[in-house]
Write an enzyme that holds these catalytic residues in place. Sequence first.
Site, short mmCIF file in Angstrom:
data_model
loop_
_atom_site.label_atom_id
_atom_site.label_comp_id
_atom_site.label_asym_id
_atom_site.label_seq_id
_atom_site.Cartn_x
_atom_site.Cartn_y
_atom_site.Cartn_z
N GLY A 25 0.82 -1.23 0.00
CA GLY A 25 0.00 0.00 0.00
C GLY A 25 0.85 1.27 0.00
O GLY A 25 2.07 1.22 0.06
N SER A 26 0.27 2.34 0.01
CA SER A 26 0.97 3.62 0.03
C SER A 26 0.01 4.73 0.44
O SER A 26 -1.20 4.56 0.39
CB SER A 26 1.57 3.96 -1.34
OG SER A 26 2.38 2.92 -1.81
N ASN A 27 0.57 5.87 0.82
CA ASN A 27 -0.21 7.08 1.06
C ASN A 27 0.28 8.17 0.12
O ASN A 27 1.47 8.22 -0.21
CB ASN A 27 0.00 7.61 2.49
CG ASN A 27 -0.29 6.58 3.57
OD1 ASN A 27 -1.29 5.87 3.50
ND2 ASN A 27 0.56 6.53 4.58
N ASN B 206 -4.71 3.76 -1.04
CA ASN B 206 -5.11 2.44 -1.50
C ASN B 206 -6.59 2.15 -1.22
O ASN B 206 -7.03 1.01 -1.30
CB ASN B 206 -4.26 1.32 -0.87
CG ASN B 206 -2.79 1.65 -0.87
OD1 ASN B 206 -2.18 1.73 0.18
ND2 ASN B 206 -2.21 1.86 -2.04
#
Length: 762
Positions: free
Chosen positions: A230-232, A472
């Site tokens: 995931g990522s922000n 995500n």
Amino acid sequence: MTPETLRAALPPLTGALRVAGLSEAVNVFRDPEGIPHIRARSQHDAFVAQGFVHAQDRLFQMELNLRRALGRSAEWLGAPAAEMDALCRRLGMEATCRRDYAALGDEARGMLQAYVAGVNAFLGSGAPPSAEHALLGAAPLRWEAWHPIAVMRRLGLLMGSVWFKLWRAAALPALGTEQAAKLRYEDGGIDLLCIPPGVEAARWTATLGDLAPAVAALLDRAAPDATGGGSNNWALSAARSATGRPLLAGDPHRLFEIPNMYAQGHIACEAFDVVGLTVPGVPGFPHFAHNGRVAWCVTHAFVDIHDLFVERFDADASHHLFRDAWLPVRRRRETIAVRGDKAREIEVIETAHGPVVVGDPASGTAIALRSVQFAETDLSFDCLPRMLRADGVPALFEATRGWGLIDHNLVAADTAGRIGHLLRAMVPRRPRANGWLPVPGWTGAHEWQGWIPFEAMPRQIDPADGAIVTANNRVVADGGADYLCTDCHPPTRARRIGSLLAQPGMAAEAIHGDTLSANALLLRDRLTALPAPDDAAAAALRERLLGWDGRMAADSLAASGYFASRLALTRILAERSGLGRLAGDPLLAVPPGVVPLNQLWWTLPTLLRADDATLLGGWSWAQALQAALKVAAVDPIAAQPWGEAHRPRFAHPLGALFPDVAPLLDPPAQAIGGDGDTVFANGLLPSGGPRATYGALARYVFDVGAWENSRWTVFHGASGHPGSPHYADQHAAWAEARLTPMRYGWEGIAASASARQPLEPG
């Protein structure tokens, strides 16, 4: 091997070098963090130099990732890598990448040729072999122009929906259709959308019973062969930011691979001047960068770009059924060389949908994969040089037309004050039911029907509230004209970032380092209505959690108690639902595999929030929580500060092969807070315990237009060489969510450079 031999393996980073392929001289400056800044005259020379410098800093990593992509990593890593090699051979990686290279435009092919010329020029530069090549007794491979496509494809290989579909298919016989529909990431049945910002929408729910033909075929499959993330990111408009300029920030989350998937870098020429995170082995800046006019970054969008088809085969598995006709299958054999072991032979079988990845066609049924990453010609590399020259958000989005290697939320901000978000992906049109399970391949009812046009991809520029957040979570609501997504990450991180951005004066570093867990608060609040346990230790743990603020801080004992409690509760769910017994099911064995406990960890909060005890085998959640507290109270993890229990272990890929030198190869890690639910996203796999195994490989903040204020960090350092002083010198800052300067102005770069190296034509 000693520290001295590691240092002796470092390539020279000062003194003029002759580089074959250059037409004019290029200057390489190394800043105090060892980050390379490359200044060339022509675009061609900039890419030659980028390839050369990548090889200087990351040659072993580049070749290992290339070998992984081509199904040749077991030649180095031995038997543990053979199964993933076999999957890459089945997927036809080499043929696919050669196909894509042949279809690229002249500019992209020229970029790849220049970059590879630089890599190969380093191989002939007289630098000592890397420490890893010396350990392996291996000579480096020479690169070909299509190799960077393989590296890029491997880094996003099968990310997303494949694993969710296989997980539900394996669980379906045990649970039935209604209960299997619950096996998704937690979000309480409602997703926080990226577009439009802040809107909540109920999910579209598929009728799993419609997929009964495929399910019946799966239940008839033969027993398995006995031999056998995931990522922000976020953007603020000029009107919302404290500076009056747009702000763009975020962090990419992946497994903590050593060396880092990303390398900080900067290349400039007459056509562009770009600084950001590069991918060693790949030219340009595909994911995170700015060019002085527009900054861009990405998160994984979790768009469904992979379909699984259950195929029916005839008696000798030479044909498969499709719309009442028997179509021939394609077969080939592959040999996988294995270090320290005998070579392995595999047979690759392909149907009209794609390669078989699960099951044995000789049994009559098996599952084939049709993926956007392989099924159709991809032109993503045509986008890379166009992105470098984009002069604003609209031009950047247009530059990405045709990108298909992996699906992204592309978020950008420019010096004209615009912010924007584009779903950067190639997505086939097909029925929504394809998103839930493997679907029948023989009926023709689930085929791809062309592509969703680029113009129809969700996008926004300058939203009314002046903020964009992606983490995500679901991009748009279900129910539109086109199916995009079934599974995505819960909206907890996106919701938390949005709330922090609403606080005046909130610094980006404080957002990066935020450790508040919504799911910790959920479990804490459920304990308030729970009677005090009779067991003294369990009662003490409950009191500790009731007095806790829900922050996964490194010094918190309550955070460790929360982890132990949630893990015990997840194990109870796995046991009482029967889903824990699915471990080892052949449907869950496709590399890297699916672990039931890990999947249920993410499903648990939704069930708890809804007080849905239907998977608890007759227990209530109160009973389960009482039992979990009793187990967690005596778990040694609960007695440690969270940072110690959660401390990652950074393992070099050769450490297991050469344990005597592993202490020299593995960079040390600090105690860290956060978990997979917090913005400070240092996630874990519960089946492996509390150690952080994935998280932010880098963090960045772009101050758009005042570029010298931009800042960043990576989780170990700029260099991939264990003997380099820049192998792990950024780790302390990263562990505390602190950032270091992202230098852009050439006068300042030259003045602060720790090393300078002219590259001359040779």
